[in-house]
Design a protein around this motif. Structure first.
Motif, mmCIF file in Angstrom:
data_model
loop_
_atom_site.group_PDB
_atom_site.id
_atom_site.type_symbol
_atom_site.label_atom_id
_atom_site.label_comp_id
_atom_site.label_asym_id
_atom_site.label_seq_id
_atom_site.Cartn_x
_atom_site.Cartn_y
_atom_site.Cartn_z
ATOM 1 N N ARG A 138 -16.887 -0.906 13.651
ATOM 2 C CA ARG A 138 -15.788 -1.828 13.902
ATOM 3 C C ARG A 138 -16.311 -3.238 14.099
ATOM 4 N NH1 ARG A 138 -14.215 0.034 20.037
ATOM 5 N NH2 ARG A 138 -14.227 2.091 19.054
ATOM 6 N N ARG B 81 0.869 -1.179 0.000
ATOM 7 C CA ARG B 81 0.000 0.000 0.000
ATOM 8 C C ARG B 81 0.910 1.235 0.000
ATOM 9 N NH1 ARG B 81 -4.164 0.715 4.318
ATOM 10 N NH2 ARG B 81 -5.545 1.400 2.645
ATOM 11 N N GLU C 245 -7.894 6.076 8.404
ATOM 12 C CA GLU C 245 -9.285 5.905 7.981
ATOM 13 C C GLU C 245 -9.920 4.746 8.741
ATOM 14 O OE1 GLU C 245 -11.947 4.928 3.963
ATOM 15 O OE2 GLU C 245 -9.800 5.382 3.789
ATOM 16 N N TRP C 246 -9.156 3.676 8.914
ATOM 17 C CA TRP C 246 -9.628 2.525 9.686
ATOM 18 C C TRP C 246 -9.832 2.903 11.144
ATOM 19 C CZ3 TRP C 246 -6.188 -2.074 11.507
ATOM 20 C CH2 TRP C 246 -6.993 -3.105 12.014
ATOM 21 N N HIS D 286 -4.512 -6.350 7.800
ATOM 22 C CA HIS D 286 -4.430 -7.038 9.091
ATOM 23 C C HIS D 286 -4.798 -8.508 8.920
ATOM 24 C CE1 HIS D 286 -5.066 -6.377 13.657
ATOM 25 N NE2 HIS D 286 -3.808 -6.172 13.367
ATOM 26 N N ASN E 186 -4.744 -1.535 7.321
ATOM 27 C CA ASN E 186 -6.197 -1.482 7.479
ATOM 28 C C ASN E 186 -6.706 -2.877 7.831
ATOM 29 O OD1 ASN E 186 -5.933 -2.850 5.053
ATOM 30 N ND2 ASN E 186 -7.104 -1.384 3.842
ATOM 31 N N HIS E 187 -8.006 -3.019 7.913
ATOM 32 C CA HIS E 187 -8.589 -4.306 8.313
ATOM 33 C C HIS E 187 -8.166 -5.420 7.360
ATOM 34 C CE1 HIS E 187 -11.494 -7.181 9.893
ATOM 35 N NE2 HIS E 187 -11.896 -7.390 8.660
ATOM 36 N N GLY F 196 -1.047 1.982 11.902
ATOM 37 C CA GLY F 196 -2.468 1.869 11.624
ATOM 38 C C GLY F 196 -2.968 2.894 10.627
ATOM 39 N N ASP F 197 -3.851 2.475 9.746
ATOM 40 C CA ASP F 197 -4.494 3.347 8.770
ATOM 41 C C ASP F 197 -5.495 4.240 9.500
ATOM 42 O OD1 ASP F 197 -6.593 4.215 6.918
ATOM 43 O OD2 ASP F 197 -5.603 2.945 5.443
ATOM 44 N N LYS G 139 -12.972 4.934 11.592
ATOM 45 C CA LYS G 139 -14.175 4.108 11.618
ATOM 46 C C LYS G 139 -14.391 3.508 13.000
ATOM 47 C CE LYS G 139 -14.277 2.736 6.735
ATOM 48 N NZ LYS G 139 -14.181 1.595 5.785
#
Length: 265
Positions: A81, A24, A71-72, A36, A32-33, A68-69, A75
C-alpha cells in the motif's frame, strides 16, 4: 477542457451538461487506486471546464459503484500500500471537489451505490436513483471506519438516529425507502432514469447559472464547516482501522467466501 488523460472515467457532453461515468463495469465500478486518484482530480477539472454548467455523475453497466475493489483491499492487507497519508489526501480532495465545485452535480444512480460509491453519490447536490438501486455504507463489515464521507453526510440527510443504524450495521436501504427518508432526492423506474435525469439536467442548464452556483455555495457552507472537523477525524480513524486484525479478517473472509470472525483487535 480536454479529459483524454483519464483512463477509468469517461466524459461526454450534451449541450452544457457534462456527464462523468465511472467505467469499470466488469467490476461494478469498484474503486481501485487508479480510480481513486482520478476521482480526486475530476471535479476540479469539471469545475474549470468552460463548456459545461451542469455535471452528471454515473456508473457504467449495472451498478453506480460497488465500493472498494477487493483486489486493492487485499493488497493493503498484505502491506502492499501507499502510505495512508497519501490516500487520506486523495479522500479529502474527492470530497472537497464535490462540495467546492460551483456547478450543480447530479448523481444518476443507475444501480447499487455501496461504501465509497454511496458516499460520493450522497455528497452530490441532487441524487436521482433507479428504483432497484440500493445504498449502503458497509465499512464496519470490513472492520473499517466510514471515513470517506459516510459519517459526514448520512446524519445530515436522515438524522443521527437512522444514520447511526445504517453506519453501525452496514445494512442496505432500497432507493424507494431512501427517497421516503430524504436520503436521496428522487427515485424513478429504471427504464425512465435516463430521460428523467436528462430533463432535470437541462432544466438546471436553462437556469440563471450565477444564481444557481452561488446558491449551491451558500447551501454547502455548513457541510464545508463539518468537513474540516468530522471528515478529518473520520479519515484519521479509518487509517487506524486499516492496521487492525479485524480488517485483515474481513478482507480474507470475503476472498475465502466465508463469514468473518471478528475479535475486536
Amino acid at each position: 477542457m480536454n479529459f483524454d488523460h483519464y483512463k477509468l472515467l469517461d466524459f461526454t457532453r450534451d449541450g452544457r451538461v457534462l456527464t462523468i461515468t465511472m467505467n469499470r463495469p466488469e467490476l461494478l465500478n469498484a474503486v481501485n487506486h487508479e480510480l481513486h486518484q482520478e476521482m480526486a482530480k475530476a471535479f476540479f477539472d469539471a469545475a474549470d471546464d468552460m463548456d459545461s454548467d451542469i455535471i452528471v455523475l454515473t456508473g457504467a453497466g449495472r451498478a453506480f459503484s460497488a465500493g472498494g475493489d477487493f483486489e486493492w483491499l487485499g493488497k493493503q492487507v498484505r502491506g502492499d500500500r501507499t502510505p495512508f497519508v497519501h490516500e487520506a489526501k486523495t479522500m479529502r480532495r474527492i470530497v472537497m471537489g464535490l462540495l467546492d465545485c460551483p456547478k450543480p452535480i447530479i448523481a444518476k444512480v443507475n444501480g447499487d451505490a455501496m461504501g465509497f460509491g454511496a458516499s460520493v453519490a450522497l455528497l452530490c447536490d441532487i441524487v436521482i436513483a433507479a428504483d432497484h438501486a440500493n445504498f449502503a455504507d458497509p465499512h464496519v463489515r470490513l472492520g473499517l471506519v466510514a471515513g470517506d464521507g459516510g459519517a459526514l453526510i448520512w446524519p445530515q440527510l436522515i438524522g443521527f438516529a437512522k444514520a447511526k443504524h445504517y453506519l453501525l450495521t452496514g445494512d442496505a436501504i432500497n432507493a424507494v425507502d431512501a427517497e421516503r427518508m430524504n436520503l436521496i432526492s428522487f427515485v424513478v423506474p429504471a427504464g425512465e432514469l435516463d430521460a428523467f435525469v436528462e430533463k432535470y439536467a437541462q432544466k438546471l442548464a436553462r437556469g440563471a447559472q450565477s444564481a444557481i452556483r452561488y446558491t449551491k455555495s451558500v447551501t454547502n457552507i455548513a457541510l464545508r464547516q463539518l468537513f474540516s472537523s468530522v471528515f478529518e477525524a473520520g479519515v484519521a480513524y479509518e487509517g487506524l482501522t486499516l492496521a487492525t486484525s479485524d480488517f485483515n479478517e474481513a478482507v480474507n473472509a470475503v476472498m475465502e467466501k466465508r463469514r468473518p470472525q471478528f475479535t475486536g483487535e
